[in-house]
Design a protein around this motif. Sequence first.
Motif, short mmCIF file in Angstrom:
data_model
loop_
_atom_site.label_atom_id
_atom_site.label_comp_id
_atom_site.label_asym_id
_atom_site.label_seq_id
_atom_site.Cartn_x
_atom_site.Cartn_y
_atom_site.Cartn_z
N GLU A 1 0.67 -0.99 -0.02
CA GLU A 1 0.06 0.13 0.15
C GLU A 1 1.33 1.15 0.09
OE1 GLU A 1 -2.92 0.18 -0.38
OE2 GLU A 1 -2.70 -1.62 -1.29
N GLN A 2 1.77 0.97 0.81
CA GLN A 2 2.37 2.03 1.33
C GLN A 2 3.37 2.69 -0.70
OE1 GLN A 2 5.13 1.01 4.27
NE2 GLN A 2 4.12 2.68 5.32
N LEU A 3 4.21 1.88 -0.98
CA LEU A 3 4.41 1.21 -2.29
C LEU A 3 3.64 2.28 -4.04
CD1 LEU A 3 7.03 1.18 -4.20
CD2 LEU A 3 6.23 -1.56 -4.42
N LYS A 4 2.65 1.21 -3.64
CA LYS A 4 1.24 2.10 -4.51
C LYS A 4 1.14 3.53 -3.82
CE LYS A 4 -2.36 0.25 -6.27
NZ LYS A 4 -3.69 -0.78 -6.19
N LYS A 5 0.65 4.24 -2.92
CA LYS A 5 1.05 5.67 -2.64
C LYS A 5 1.97 6.33 -3.52
CE LYS A 5 -0.26 9.06 1.04
NZ LYS A 5 -1.20 9.09 2.43
N VAL A 6 3.16 5.84 -3.13
CA VAL A 6 4.43 7.10 -3.36
C VAL A 6 4.42 6.72 -4.79
CG1 VAL A 6 6.64 6.49 -3.90
CG2 VAL A 6 5.81 6.46 -1.62
N LEU A 7 4.01 5.15 -5.69
CA LEU A 7 4.37 5.53 -7.45
C LEU A 7 3.56 6.31 -7.64
CD1 LEU A 7 6.07 1.40 -7.96
CD2 LEU A 7 7.38 3.44 -7.80
N TYR B 1 -2.66 -14.38 -20.08
CA TYR B 1 -3.38 -13.65 -18.80
C TYR B 1 -3.97 -14.87 -17.78
CZ TYR B 1 -6.52 -9.98 -17.42
OH TYR B 1 -7.10 -8.43 -16.95
N VAL B 2 -4.25 -14.08 -16.64
CA VAL B 2 -4.42 -14.45 -15.49
C VAL B 2 -5.81 -14.17 -15.05
CG1 VAL B 2 -4.50 -15.96 -13.69
CG2 VAL B 2 -2.68 -15.55 -15.48
N ASN B 3 -7.03 -14.68 -14.82
CA ASN B 3 -8.25 -14.06 -14.28
C ASN B 3 -8.21 -13.57 -13.10
OD1 ASN B 3 -9.94 -14.25 -16.41
ND2 ASN B 3 -10.97 -16.29 -16.12
N ASP B 4 -8.09 -12.74 -12.87
CA ASP B 4 -7.83 -11.48 -11.31
C ASP B 4 -6.68 -11.43 -11.27
OD1 ASP B 4 -10.67 -11.75 -10.56
OD2 ASP B 4 -11.00 -13.78 -10.24
N ILE C 1 7.81 -7.13 -6.42
CA ILE C 1 7.86 -7.34 -8.31
C ILE C 1 6.83 -8.25 -8.88
CG2 ILE C 1 9.64 -8.85 -8.26
CD1 ILE C 1 10.79 -7.45 -10.82
N GLY C 2 6.89 -9.05 -7.91
CA GLY C 2 5.56 -10.70 -8.64
C GLY C 2 3.91 -9.60 -7.82
N SER C 3 3.60 -8.83 -7.32
CA SER C 3 2.70 -8.73 -6.52
C SER C 3 1.16 -9.13 -7.32
CB SER C 3 2.93 -6.50 -6.54
OG SER C 3 0.78 -6.61 -5.83
N LEU C 4 0.91 -9.70 -6.10
CA LEU C 4 -0.77 -10.05 -7.14
C LEU C 4 -1.87 -8.84 -7.65
CD1 LEU C 4 -1.18 -13.51 -5.09
CD2 LEU C 4 0.36 -13.06 -6.66
N ASP C 5 -0.97 -7.75 -7.17
CA ASP C 5 -2.27 -6.90 -7.64
C ASP C 5 -1.55 -6.22 -9.01
OD1 ASP C 5 -3.13 -3.98 -8.07
OD2 ASP C 5 -2.59 -2.96 -6.03
N ALA C 6 -2.60 -6.87 -10.13
CA ALA C 6 -1.78 -6.38 -11.05
C ALA C 6 -1.40 -5.01 -11.31
CB ALA C 6 -2.83 -6.62 -12.24
#
Length: 281
Positions: free
Chosen positions: A12-18, A147-150, A44-49
């Motif tokens: 979450e912190q990384l997403k906010k900064v980026l 491509y993988v669903n979700d 780098i392999g986060s499940l959050d696409a």
Amino acid sequence: MVYLKAEPMNEEQLKKVLSGVKKGEIPWAEVHEQELISSMMAHIGSLDAALRDDLVFSTFAQLIVEKNQLEEELMEEMMDLCLRELLFKGIGEKDTDTVFTRTFTSLLMALLLYRDKEDDFLSRTNIVDVKEAFLRYLSLEEDYRGYVNDRGWAHSMAHVADAVDELVRNEKTDSAVYPELFRALWSKIFIYEHAYIHGEEERILTPIMEMLNRGLEINLVEDHLKELSLDWHEHKNKATMEQYLIFRNNAKAFLKSLYIQLNQQSNYMQLQKQVVVLLGK
């Protein structure tokens, strides 16, 4: 490690900064570079696409390729971490989430190889290590999903093909290794386990054509096409109908792409004729 020792942020912190950097809300000068890169490598392999693809990878592409903002020593450490740990995380697993770490690591390695091609910061020994890692990876990777669903893109074969292409284009890569790389890529085209439906055959073909244009012996490709022709019925007889249809789908898609690529260059006419015969099967 000197650079990649900062404690990584959580996702979450990384997403906010980026997101802030991407939108221009956070100036790059205010970002702690080592903490950010450590965090991007950790996730780098986060499940959050959205984080993995739209933020982490796109930021790596911007920093390494577009703006060339990272120190060479830092990029060396990044490549080392890719080789030692990330590229082989969970290798051999099928349908698990570790594939995203492996595949986006290979894409990061492609970016680093591109930058090395421009700025020459990796040693020849580093390049040999990368080559050996790609050969090992290609022999061990068994998760071929596109491509993988979700989850978004896994695309292992497309991503590693992009990385191999950058390796081939690197002047420190000895052309003597082309046959090894060719065979490793070729072995991943004609598989029974997964039908390629996301353009994988075109991506795998790209480094093969690059090697041909840089001196890979045409005879080697001709021999593999002859072998494929001779073994076609054996493939059909030893597989289940479903497996054979997958094999046939992959083979036909690749051969059609190969035909189109060869058609653009007059010095490959004999090779093109072989492809036409195989397509007739």
